[in-house]
Write an enzyme that holds these catalytic residues in place. Structure first.
Site, PDB file in Angstrom:
ATOM      1  N   SER A  66       0.836  -1.202   0.000  1.00  9.12           N
ATOM      2  CA  SER A  66       0.000   0.000   0.000  1.00  9.12           C
ATOM      3  C   SER A  66       0.875   1.257   0.000  1.00  9.12           C
ATOM      4  CB  SER A  66      -0.920   0.002   1.216  1.00  9.12           C
ATOM      5  OG  SER A  66      -1.629  -1.211   1.275  1.00  9.12           O
TER       6      SER A  66
HETATM    7  N1  SAM Z   1       0.209  -4.103   4.162  1.00  5.47           N
HETATM    8  C1  SAM Z   1       0.827  -4.935   3.142  1.00  5.47           C
HETATM    9  C2  SAM Z   1       2.250  -4.498   2.889  1.00  5.47           C
HETATM   10  O1  SAM Z   1       2.766  -3.671   3.661  1.00  5.47           O
HETATM   11  O2  SAM Z   1       2.857  -4.993   1.916  1.00  5.47           O
HETATM   12  C3  SAM Z   1       0.041  -4.941   1.867  1.00  5.47           C
HETATM   13  C4  SAM Z   1      -1.195  -5.724   1.970  1.00  5.47           C
HETATM   14  S1  SAM Z   1      -1.950  -6.014   0.416  1.00  5.47           S
HETATM   15  C5  SAM Z   1      -2.736  -4.486   0.084  1.00  5.47           C
HETATM   16  C6  SAM Z   1      -3.296  -7.065   0.918  1.00  5.47           C
HETATM   17  C7  SAM Z   1      -2.873  -8.479   1.237  1.00  5.47           C
HETATM   18  O3  SAM Z   1      -4.008  -9.153   1.798  1.00  5.47           O
HETATM   19  C8  SAM Z   1      -2.475  -9.297   0.014  1.00  5.47           C
HETATM   20  O4  SAM Z   1      -1.175  -9.792   0.189  1.00  5.47           O
HETATM   21  C9  SAM Z   1      -3.497 -10.440  -0.031  1.00  5.47           C
HETATM   22  O5  SAM Z   1      -2.988 -11.663  -0.491  1.00  5.47           O
HETATM   23  C10 SAM Z   1      -3.902 -10.506   1.431  1.00  5.47           C
HETATM   24  N2  SAM Z   1      -5.187 -11.164   1.694  1.00  5.47           N
HETATM   25  C11 SAM Z   1      -6.356 -11.066   1.015  1.00  5.47           C
HETATM   26  N3  SAM Z   1      -7.303 -11.844   1.605  1.00  5.47           N
HETATM   27  C12 SAM Z   1      -6.710 -12.417   2.689  1.00  5.47           C
HETATM   28  C13 SAM Z   1      -7.150 -13.317   3.710  1.00  5.47           C
HETATM   29  N4  SAM Z   1      -8.402 -13.796   3.768  1.00  5.47           N
HETATM   30  N5  SAM Z   1      -6.268 -13.688   4.653  1.00  5.47           N
HETATM   31  C14 SAM Z   1      -4.987 -13.239   4.654  1.00  5.47           C
HETATM   32  N6  SAM Z   1      -4.511 -12.394   3.714  1.00  5.47           N
HETATM   33  C15 SAM Z   1      -5.369 -11.983   2.752  1.00  5.47           C
END
Ligand code: SAM
Length: 218
Positions: A66
Site C-alpha cells: 500500500s
Molecule cells: N500491508 C501490506 C504491505 O505492507 O505490503 C500490503 C497488503 S496487500 C494491500 C493485501 C494483502 O491481503 C495481500 O497480500 C493479499 O494476499 C492478502 N489477503 C487477502 N485476503 C486475505 C485473507 N483472507 N487472509 C490473509 N490475507 C489476505
C-alpha cells in the site's frame, strides 16, 4: 544490513517522512517507524527505484504494497503505545508488519498466499524485528490461539466485518478495516465498548479484495 545503496536510501526515506508530514501525519512514533524501515527491501527489484514514492507498488501474485501515507494514517489512527498485541490480516510484503513491530509489543500477521509470506518472512528478518509471528491461512478467521487483540488491522477490502475478527477484539480494542465493494471501500474504525461495537467511517480507500470464508468468495 548496510549495503552500497544504504546512504542514498536513507536520504530518500527522510524525504518520504517529509512528504508524510506535508500530508498531515504528525504522530512522531509513526514517522520514526517509517524512517527506520527500509521500504526498498520490501519491493521487487524492478520497482526498487520507486520505493520511497508515496505510491502503492506491485509485489507479485497480483498484490500490492500500500501507499506509505495509507500505512501511516492506519497507524496514526490506532495510537499504539508499545504495549499492544496486534493482529494484522494481509501481510503482503511484510512492510506494515515491521512498522507495527516498532510500535506495538507483539504482532501476529496472516497472509493467504504462501509465496508472498515466504518473501515477507525474509524481508521481516532482514529488517531485524523479533516480535512478529506469521501464519499462512485465511485471515478472515483470525488467529484464535493468541486472541484477544488490542488492535486488528485488515489490509484488504471486505464486503462486511468478519465475525471471527469481532470475536477476537479485546474490550477497548480497535479494528481498522476497509468495507465496501471490490474496487472502492470506506476505511472503518470499529471499537469494542462494553461489549458493543461502535463504527466510525474514516476515509475512502482502495484495497485489493479480502478473499476468504468471511470476506469475498474467491
Ligand atoms: N500491508 C501490506 C504491505 O505492507 O505490503 C500490503 C497488503 S496487500 C494491500 C493485501 C494483502 O491481503 C495481500 O497480500 C493479499 O494476499 C492478502 N489477503 C487477502 N485476503 C486475505 C485473507 N483472507 N487472509 C490473509 N490475507 C489476505
Amino acid at each position: 544490513m548496510a549495503g552500497p545503496l544504504d546512504g542514498e536510501m536513507r536520504g530518500s526515506r527522510r524525504r518520504l517522512v517529509e512528504t508524510l508530514r506535508e500530508k498531515g501525519i504528525t504522530d512522531l512514533a509513526v514517522l520514526r517507524a517509517v524512517e527506520q524501515t527500509p521500504r526498498h527491501l520490501f519491493v521487487p527489484t524492478g520497482v526498487r527505484h520507486r520505493a520511497y514514492e508515496d505510491s502503492a507498488l506491485p509485489i507479485g501474485n497480483g498484490q500490492t504494497i500500500s501507499q506509505p501515507s495509507i500505512h501511516a494514517r492506519y497507524l496514526e489512527i490506532l495510537h499504539l503505545t508499545g504495549r499492544e498485541k496486534v493482529l494484522e490480516v494481509g501481510t503482503g510484503s511484510g512492510y506494515q508488519t515491521v512498522l507495527l513491530a516498532h510500535l506495538a509489543a507483539q504482532v501476529f500477521s496472516i497472509e493467504r498466499i504462501a509465496p508472498l509470506m515466504q518473501s515477507a518472512r525474509e524481508n521481516i528478518a532482514r529488517a531485524g524485528v523479533r516480535n512478529v509471528s506469521l501464519l499462512v491461512g485465511d485471515g478472515t478467521l483470525g488467529w484464535r490461539e493468541y486472541a484477544p487483540y488490542d488492535a486488528i488491522l485488515v489490509s484488504a477490502g471486505s464486503p462486511s466485518v468478519p465475525q471471527p475478527l469481532v470475536d477476537q477484539l479485546a474490550e477497548g480494542g480497535r479494528m481498522l478495516i476497509p468495507l465496501g465493494g471490490q474496487d472502492v471501500q470506506t476505511l472503518a474504525l470499529l471499537t469494542r465498548k462494553q461489549g458493543t461495537i461502535v463504527r466510525e467511517d474514516v476515509l475512502p480507500v482502495r484495497f485489493v479484495p479480502l478473499l476468504g470464508q468471511h470476506g469475498w468468495q474467491g
